[in-house]
Scaffold this active site. Structure first.
Site, PDB file in Angstrom:
ATOM      1  N   HIS A 255       5.037  -6.799  -1.613  1.00 54.16           N
ATOM      2  CA  HIS A 255       6.307  -6.297  -1.103  1.00 54.16           C
ATOM      3  C   HIS A 255       6.966  -7.363  -0.228  1.00 54.16           C
ATOM      4  CE1 HIS A 255       8.698  -4.052   1.941  1.00 54.16           C
ATOM      5  NE2 HIS A 255       9.039  -3.306   0.905  1.00 54.16           N
TER       6      HIS A 255
ATOM      7  N   ARG B 168       7.864  -7.590   2.771  1.00 49.21           N
ATOM      8  CA  ARG B 168       7.367  -7.807   4.129  1.00 49.21           C
ATOM      9  C   ARG B 168       5.988  -8.443   4.159  1.00 49.21           C
ATOM     10  NH1 ARG B 168       8.203  -4.638   8.474  1.00 49.21           N
ATOM     11  NH2 ARG B 168       6.686  -6.039   9.422  1.00 49.21           N
ATOM     12  N   LYS B 169       5.353  -8.622   3.017  1.00 43.53           N
ATOM     13  CA  LYS B 169       3.977  -9.116   3.016  1.00 43.53           C
ATOM     14  C   LYS B 169       3.947 -10.636   3.165  1.00 43.53           C
ATOM     15  CE  LYS B 169       2.217  -5.044   2.600  1.00 43.53           C
ATOM     16  NZ  LYS B 169       3.429  -4.232   2.809  1.00 43.53           N
ATOM     17  N   GLY B 170       2.735 -11.157   3.408  1.00 48.31           N
ATOM     18  CA  GLY B 170       2.578 -12.584   3.672  1.00 48.31           C
ATOM     19  C   GLY B 170       2.969 -13.459   2.503  1.00 48.31           C
TER      20      GLY B 170
END
Length: 379
Positions: free
Chosen positions: A181, A183-185
């Site tokens: 997603h 927002r993930k790293g």
């Protein structure tokens, strides 16, 4: 006013565009194609296990994991409570029941003692969540699972690049599930992956993620005209090749992105470690935390909502941490889980991404310091 500082931000650029261009030129944009296969091969290096199935998101990976492990209607699955509710939803999609277990006060992952206490004769498995990327207590959880004959799944949604006692996230349970997603790293906007060392589980998940048949790529170049048969219900849980191309570029960045986030976390600790009004996150022994988010605990005497609004007024992005799943109405009556409930009420996420500059980190820390010193007490 200074430019706003975003709560989260992807790191993307020319490398990702070049990979997308290659996918366009290949003519195969849909799911489970040659670029997905290339991503799956690369991701096995990150997860430390032999098999990866690229999926549409982490929720679909979690559902596939449980289906592959044989979950049935009426079963119970013990789930770490402090998590985005996709974890609990994935259990319900199969007609099973999530039984939420309370979490550790310090690192927010499921408390092994709470897991043990939640097991009944209907329990078939455990889903441990790696909160904001930091791995849970997998040695203890593995021992509990083995003692009771249960399977163990790692919800590694935020954990790409993390490790536990020298082992990478993805290799810590029977199956691990990742999210990509925005927002993930590492991110393709959406997408996910299922990782396992068990070839049979991987094959089962792969069949179910393509409507219950083998992916079309497996029929390319056949000397006949193979017509697959649908002998069981499957799903459209595939990652597209466009997303897989982006992920190939993101995997090239992973080491640097994790290092940058960890440097930000270190700086926050140095700049705010003396504040009595907040509790900073900690990295447990023998773990590498990738800091998908940086979440602080606001003192109970302060109004967290007022703190958040004041930070936003100063251009500092912030939001609550994640959910105490057991209090969500969907799940019905649940036993009280006081630690998770307290974290849900007090946690506040502040800016964390790999693009933050030293000046921005300094500005965030100064804003937090100023705001928590205001008279923003709870009514």
């Amino acid at each position: 006013m200074n430019n706003p500082i975003a709560l989260g931000q992807p790191t993307v650029g020319a490398e990702e565009l070049a990979q997308v261009q290659r996918v366009f030129e290949s003519g195969w944009l849909s799911g489970a194609g040659p670029t997905c296969q290339a991503f799956e091969r690369r991701f096995t290096e990150v997860s430390g296990v032999g098999h990866t199935v690229a999926t549409s998101n982490c929720g679909s990976a979690l559902h596939l994991a449980q289906l592959a492990l044989g979950i049935s209607r009426g079963d119970e699955v013990v789930v770490g409570d402090y998590t985005f509710p996709a974890t609990g939803h994935s259990v319900m999609w199969s007609g099973a029941t999530p039984v939420f277990a309370d979490v550790r006060q310090d690192i927010w992952s499921v408390d092994p003692d709470a897991v043990e206490a939640s097991i009944t004769e209907r329990t078939v498995g455990i889903i441990a969540v790696d909160p904001f990327g930091q791995p849970a207590d997998y040695d203890e959880l593995r021992a509990i699972a083995d003692r009771h004959g249960l399977w163990l799944v790692e919800d590694a949604a935020c954990a790409a690049g993390a490790s536990y006692k020298g082992r990478p996230a993805g290799s810590l349970a029977d199956i691990a599930c990742f999210s990509f997603h925005g927002r993930k790293g590492i991110t393709a906007g959406e997408g996910g992956a299922l990782s396992t060392d068990d070839a049979e589980l991987a094959d089962r998940a792969r069949k179910l993620h393509t409507y219950g048949i083998a992916p079309a790529l497996s029929r390319e170049g056949a000397a006949t005209l193979p017509v697959p048969e649908f002998d069981e219900l499957g799903y459209n849980y595939r990652m597209s090749d466009v997303q897989a191309g982006i992920m190939l570029a993101q995997l090239d960045r992973l080491e640097t992105l994790v290092a940058n986030r960890r440097a930000v976390a270190t700086a926050y600790g140095e700049l705010m470690g003396d504040l009595e009004q907040v509790v900073l996150p900690v990295e447990a022994d023998a773990r590498v935390h990738p800091y998908q988010s940086y979440v602080i605990g606001i003192h109970p005497s302060l109004d967290r909502g007022a703190v958040a609004l004041e930070l936003r007024a100063r251009g500092i992005g912030c939001n609550f941490g994640t959910y105490a799943s057991h209090v969500q109405p969907l799940y019905g009556e649940q036993k009280p889980l006081p630690v998770s409930a307290e974290l849900f009420a007090r946690h506040l996420a502040i800016p964390m991404h790999a693009n933050l500059t030293q000046d921005e980190v300094q500005r965030v820390a100064e804003a937090v310091r100023e705001v928590v010193s205001l008279d923003l007490v709870r009514a």
